[in-house]
Design an enzyme around this catalytic site. Structure first.
Site, mmCIF file in Angstrom:
data_model
loop_
_atom_site.group_PDB
_atom_site.id
_atom_site.type_symbol
_atom_site.label_atom_id
_atom_site.label_comp_id
_atom_site.label_asym_id
_atom_site.label_seq_id
_atom_site.Cartn_x
_atom_site.Cartn_y
_atom_site.Cartn_z
ATOM 1 N N VAL A 70 -34.270 -16.904 77.635
ATOM 2 C CA VAL A 70 -34.243 -18.360 77.425
ATOM 3 C C VAL A 70 -32.920 -18.886 77.979
ATOM 4 C CG1 VAL A 70 -34.267 -20.225 75.735
ATOM 5 C CG2 VAL A 70 -35.721 -18.214 75.385
ATOM 6 N N HIS A 99 -27.429 -19.148 73.764
ATOM 7 C CA HIS A 99 -27.608 -18.906 72.328
ATOM 8 C C HIS A 99 -26.943 -17.595 71.970
ATOM 9 C CE1 HIS A 99 -30.969 -17.309 74.639
ATOM 10 N NE2 HIS A 99 -30.970 -16.287 73.794
HETATM 11 P P1 5GP Z 1 -32.604 -13.943 75.120
HETATM 12 O O1 5GP Z 1 -33.386 -12.775 75.649
HETATM 13 O O2 5GP Z 1 -32.722 -15.137 76.030
HETATM 14 O O3 5GP Z 1 -31.184 -13.594 74.798
HETATM 15 O O4 5GP Z 1 -33.235 -14.297 73.731
HETATM 16 C C1 5GP Z 1 -34.248 -15.227 73.551
HETATM 17 C C2 5GP Z 1 -34.708 -15.092 72.124
HETATM 18 O O5 5GP Z 1 -35.400 -16.254 71.763
HETATM 19 C C3 5GP Z 1 -35.657 -13.906 71.896
HETATM 20 O O6 5GP Z 1 -35.115 -13.080 70.882
HETATM 21 C C4 5GP Z 1 -36.964 -14.568 71.484
HETATM 22 O O7 5GP Z 1 -37.640 -13.830 70.492
HETATM 23 C C5 5GP Z 1 -36.488 -15.915 70.975
HETATM 24 N N1 5GP Z 1 -37.452 -17.000 71.139
HETATM 25 C C6 5GP Z 1 -38.104 -17.340 72.285
HETATM 26 N N2 5GP Z 1 -38.854 -18.428 72.087
HETATM 27 C C7 5GP Z 1 -38.673 -18.790 70.792
HETATM 28 C C8 5GP Z 1 -39.212 -19.850 70.000
HETATM 29 O O8 5GP Z 1 -39.993 -20.695 70.435
HETATM 30 N N3 5GP Z 1 -38.800 -19.899 68.699
HETATM 31 C C9 5GP Z 1 -37.927 -18.987 68.185
HETATM 32 N N4 5GP Z 1 -37.596 -19.132 66.899
HETATM 33 N N5 5GP Z 1 -37.407 -17.995 68.903
HETATM 34 C C10 5GP Z 1 -37.781 -17.884 70.192
#
Ligand code: 5GP
Ligand code: ZN
Length: 114
Positions: A96, A100
């Site tokens: 994403v 974050h």
């Molecule tokens: P990244 O891989 O970008 O560091 O982490 C993205 C995180 O966002 C993942 O752990 C995934 O499970 C979480 N995530 C993706 N879409 C959503 C969503 O719509 N709602 C929530 N609560 N978490 C999300």
């Protein structure tokens, strides 16, 4: 930012339960938790990743780290320990592209990470 899922969560367009909110950030449970506690701390401002953050953004990141530490104390797992993760771009495993910080807790973490 159009079509950014976390901007939609921040704005309320996608309803979510925030476990923490202030003027700079929101925090909510990860959809696909990797541990008993898995909370995402997300700045309200859209920033793609650490790679594109500007100097002024780092003040917010410091406040996010402070908020995570306070949350861990409040929830009672600070002393046992926890992990903060920020994935950057493709090789970092970022899915994403709205920056974050993952707060992961409640089980023994391993090193090296996958
Ligand atoms: P990244 O891989 O970008 O560091 O982490 C993205 C995180 O966002 C993942 O752990 C995934 O499970 C979480 N995530 C993706 N879409 C959503 C969503 O719509 N709602 C929530 N609560 N978490 C999300
Ligand atoms: Zn966004």
């Amino acid at each position: 930012m159009e079509n950014c899922i976390f901007c939609k969560i921040v704005s309320g367009e996608i309803p979510s339960d925030f476990v923490y909110e202030d003027d700079l950030m929101v925090a909510f449970n990860d959809l696909n938790p990797q541990a008993p506690t898995h909370v995402l701390f997300v700045p309200k401002k859209h920033i793609d990743s650490l790679d594109t953050a500007s100097d002024e953004d780092f003040e917010a990141f410091g406040k996010i780290f402070k908020a995570i530490g306070e949350y861990a104390k409040k929830e009672g797992f600070s002393e046992d320990g926890y992990r903060i993760v920020n994935n950057v771009n493709k090789m970092g495993g970022q899915d994403v592209y709205h920056i974050h910080f993952h707060l992961i807790a409640g089980r023994q973490m391993q090193w090296p990470p996958g």
